[in-house]
Scaffold this motif. Sequence first.
Motif, PDB file in Angstrom:
ATOM      1  N   LYS A   1       0.813  -1.213   0.000  1.00  0.00           N
ATOM      2  CA  LYS A   1       0.000   0.000   0.000  1.00  0.00           C
ATOM      3  C   LYS A   1       0.848   1.266   0.000  1.00  0.00           C
ATOM      4  CE  LYS A   1      -3.812  -2.186   2.427  1.00  0.00           C
ATOM      5  NZ  LYS A   1      -4.534  -2.281   3.688  1.00  0.00           N
ATOM      6  N   SER A   2       2.018   1.220   0.632  1.00  0.00           N
ATOM      7  CA  SER A   2       2.756   2.457   0.853  1.00  0.00           C
ATOM      8  C   SER A   2       3.975   2.654  -0.057  1.00  0.00           C
ATOM      9  CB  SER A   2       3.203   2.530   2.316  1.00  0.00           C
ATOM     10  OG  SER A   2       4.038   1.438   2.617  1.00  0.00           O
ATOM     11  N   TRP A   3       4.606   1.605  -0.550  1.00  0.00           N
ATOM     12  CA  TRP A   3       5.812   1.752  -1.359  1.00  0.00           C
ATOM     13  C   TRP A   3       5.484   1.615  -2.842  1.00  0.00           C
ATOM     14  CZ3 TRP A   3      10.266  -1.468   1.212  1.00  0.00           C
ATOM     15  CH2 TRP A   3      10.530  -0.947   2.464  1.00  0.00           C
ATOM     16  N   PRO A   4       5.772   2.610  -3.650  1.00  0.00           N
ATOM     17  CA  PRO A   4       5.498   2.517  -5.086  1.00  0.00           C
ATOM     18  C   PRO A   4       6.193   1.354  -5.803  1.00  0.00           C
ATOM     19  CG  PRO A   4       5.891   4.798  -4.459  1.00  0.00           C
ATOM     20  CD  PRO A   4       6.202   3.961  -3.256  1.00  0.00           C
ATOM     21  N   PRO A   5       7.450   0.982  -5.451  1.00  0.00           N
ATOM     22  CA  PRO A   5       8.056  -0.161  -6.165  1.00  0.00           C
ATOM     23  C   PRO A   5       7.292  -1.473  -5.975  1.00  0.00           C
ATOM     24  CG  PRO A   5       9.753   1.058  -4.994  1.00  0.00           C
ATOM     25  CD  PRO A   5       8.433   1.619  -4.571  1.00  0.00           C
ATOM     26  N   CYS A   6       6.562  -1.611  -4.875  1.00  0.00           N
ATOM     27  CA  CYS A   6       5.821  -2.853  -4.623  1.00  0.00           C
ATOM     28  C   CYS A   6       4.547  -2.954  -5.459  1.00  0.00           C
ATOM     29  CB  CYS A   6       5.447  -2.950  -3.143  1.00  0.00           C
ATOM     30  SG  CYS A   6       6.834  -3.418  -2.103  1.00  0.00           S
ATOM     31  N   HIS A   7       4.049  -1.839  -5.963  1.00  0.00           N
ATOM     32  CA  HIS A   7       2.784  -1.844  -6.698  1.00  0.00           C
ATOM     33  C   HIS A   7       2.867  -2.648  -7.993  1.00  0.00           C
ATOM     34  CE1 HIS A   7       0.690   0.896  -4.078  1.00  0.00           C
ATOM     35  NE2 HIS A   7       1.662   1.792  -4.175  1.00  0.00           N
ATOM     36  N   LEU A   8       4.007  -2.618  -8.674  1.00  0.00           N
ATOM     37  CA  LEU A   8       4.107  -3.243  -9.991  1.00  0.00           C
ATOM     38  C   LEU A   8       4.018  -4.753  -9.953  1.00  0.00           C
ATOM     39  CD1 LEU A   8       6.924  -1.033 -11.549  1.00  0.00           C
ATOM     40  CD2 LEU A   8       4.494  -0.996 -12.082  1.00  0.00           C
ATOM     41  N   THR A   9       4.864  -5.399  -9.158  1.00  0.00           N
ATOM     42  CA  THR A   9       4.930  -6.866  -9.180  1.00  0.00           C
ATOM     43  C   THR A   9       4.625  -7.508  -7.841  1.00  0.00           C
ATOM     44  OG1 THR A   9       7.292  -6.831  -8.684  1.00  0.00           O
ATOM     45  CG2 THR A   9       6.673  -6.859 -11.012  1.00  0.00           C
ATOM     46  N   GLY A  10       4.664  -6.731  -6.760  1.00  0.00           N
ATOM     47  CA  GLY A  10       4.471  -7.302  -5.436  1.00  0.00           C
ATOM     48  C   GLY A  10       5.760  -7.854  -4.845  1.00  0.00           C
ATOM     49  N   PHE A  11       6.862  -7.665  -5.571  1.00  0.00           N
ATOM     50  CA  PHE A  11       8.163  -8.119  -5.104  1.00  0.00           C
ATOM     51  C   PHE A  11       9.142  -6.953  -5.190  1.00  0.00           C
ATOM     52  CE2 PHE A  11       6.016 -11.967  -6.217  1.00  0.00           C
ATOM     53  CZ  PHE A  11       6.439 -12.878  -5.259  1.00  0.00           C
ATOM     54  N   ILE A  12      10.143  -6.962  -4.315  1.00  0.00           N
ATOM     55  CA  ILE A  12      11.070  -5.847  -4.227  1.00  0.00           C
ATOM     56  C   ILE A  12      12.462  -6.369  -3.903  1.00  0.00           C
ATOM     57  CG2 ILE A  12      10.556  -5.464  -1.798  1.00  0.00           C
ATOM     58  CD1 ILE A  12      10.796  -2.503  -2.263  1.00  0.00           C
TER      59      ILE A  12
ATOM     60  N   LEU B   1      20.965   3.941  -1.432  1.00  0.00           N
ATOM     61  CA  LEU B   1      20.224   2.703  -1.189  1.00  0.00           C
ATOM     62  C   LEU B   1      18.798   2.919  -1.666  1.00  0.00           C
ATOM     63  CD1 LEU B   1      21.393   1.728   2.387  1.00  0.00           C
ATOM     64  CD2 LEU B   1      22.021   0.633   0.248  1.00  0.00           C
ATOM     65  N   GLU B   2      18.337   2.061  -2.545  1.00  0.00           N
ATOM     66  CA  GLU B   2      16.973   2.181  -3.064  1.00  0.00           C
ATOM     67  C   GLU B   2      16.327   0.809  -3.154  1.00  0.00           C
ATOM     68  OE1 GLU B   2      16.100   4.379  -6.570  1.00  0.00           O
ATOM     69  OE2 GLU B   2      17.377   6.065  -6.014  1.00  0.00           O
ATOM     70  N   GLN B   3      15.004   0.821  -3.331  1.00  0.00           N
ATOM     71  CA  GLN B   3      14.249  -0.403  -3.566  1.00  0.00           C
ATOM     72  C   GLN B   3      13.811  -0.394  -5.024  1.00  0.00           C
ATOM     73  OE1 GLN B   3      13.237   1.616  -0.867  1.00  0.00           O
ATOM     74  NE2 GLN B   3      14.425   0.425   0.591  1.00  0.00           N
ATOM     75  N   LYS B   4      13.891  -1.561  -5.634  1.00  0.00           N
ATOM     76  CA  LYS B   4      13.546  -1.702  -7.041  1.00  0.00           C
ATOM     77  C   LYS B   4      12.563  -2.860  -7.182  1.00  0.00           C
ATOM     78  CE  LYS B   4      15.887  -2.728 -11.374  1.00  0.00           C
ATOM     79  NZ  LYS B   4      15.819  -4.122 -11.698  1.00  0.00           N
ATOM     80  N   SER B   5      11.561  -2.681  -8.014  1.00  0.00           N
ATOM     81  CA  SER B   5      10.599  -3.740  -8.283  1.00  0.00           C
ATOM     82  C   SER B   5      11.297  -4.864  -9.049  1.00  0.00           C
ATOM     83  CB  SER B   5       9.437  -3.186  -9.104  1.00  0.00           C
ATOM     84  OG  SER B   5       8.490  -4.183  -9.325  1.00  0.00           O
ATOM     85  N   CYS B   6      10.932  -6.103  -8.738  1.00  0.00           N
ATOM     86  CA  CYS B   6      11.558  -7.253  -9.400  1.00  0.00           C
ATOM     87  C   CYS B   6      10.509  -8.343  -9.616  1.00  0.00           C
ATOM     88  CB  CYS B   6      12.729  -7.783  -8.577  1.00  0.00           C
ATOM     89  SG  CYS B   6      12.245  -8.339  -6.937  1.00  0.00           S
TER      90      CYS B   6
END
Length: 151
Positions: free
Chosen positions: A74-85, A96-101
Motif C-alpha cells: 500500500k505504501s511503497w510505489p516499487p511494490c505496486h508493480l509486481t508485489g516483489f522488491i 540505497l533504493e528499492q527496485k521492483s523485481c
Amino acid sequence: METLKYKHVISRMRCSPTLVLSIYAISLPLSVYGAARSLKERATAMSTSSLHCWQEEEFTILALCAQCTPFQMKSWPPCHLTGFIEQINCSKSNKLEQKSCRSLRQEEKLFWKFEGVMMTLTVVFILLVIARQRGLDRLASEKVRRQIESI
C-alpha cells in the motif's frame, strides 16, 4: 480499361473481411512504433534528477527479490508493480533504493499454470475433433447406404 480493372478489384475488396484485418494489422505496428517513440521523447524530456539511480548508473543487489508485506504494497510505489522488491545500492551515488523485481518462484508457477491450461485445451479440442469426425463418418456411410438402396 485499366481503371475498370482497379474498380473491379476495389469493389471486390470492400466486402472482404481480410482487407479489414490486413489494414488493422498494417496500422498496428505504426501505432506501436508511435507509442514507443512518444515514450522515448517523454523519457528524454524528463530531467535526470527525477530518474532513479539504478536507471542511470550501475548498481549492486544487496537483498534478493522478496515478497512485499501488505503494508509495503500500500505504501511503497516499487511494490505496486509486481508485489516483489529488491534492495539495491547504486555505485556512483552510493544511494540505497528499492527496485521492483520478478520472483522466479512466481514466474515458474505462472508458467506451469499456463502449461496446464494449454494441455487441458489440447485434450478438449482433440475430443471435439474425434466427435466431429465420427459424426461426419456416420453421415457419409448413411449417404452411401441410401445410394445403394436406390439402385
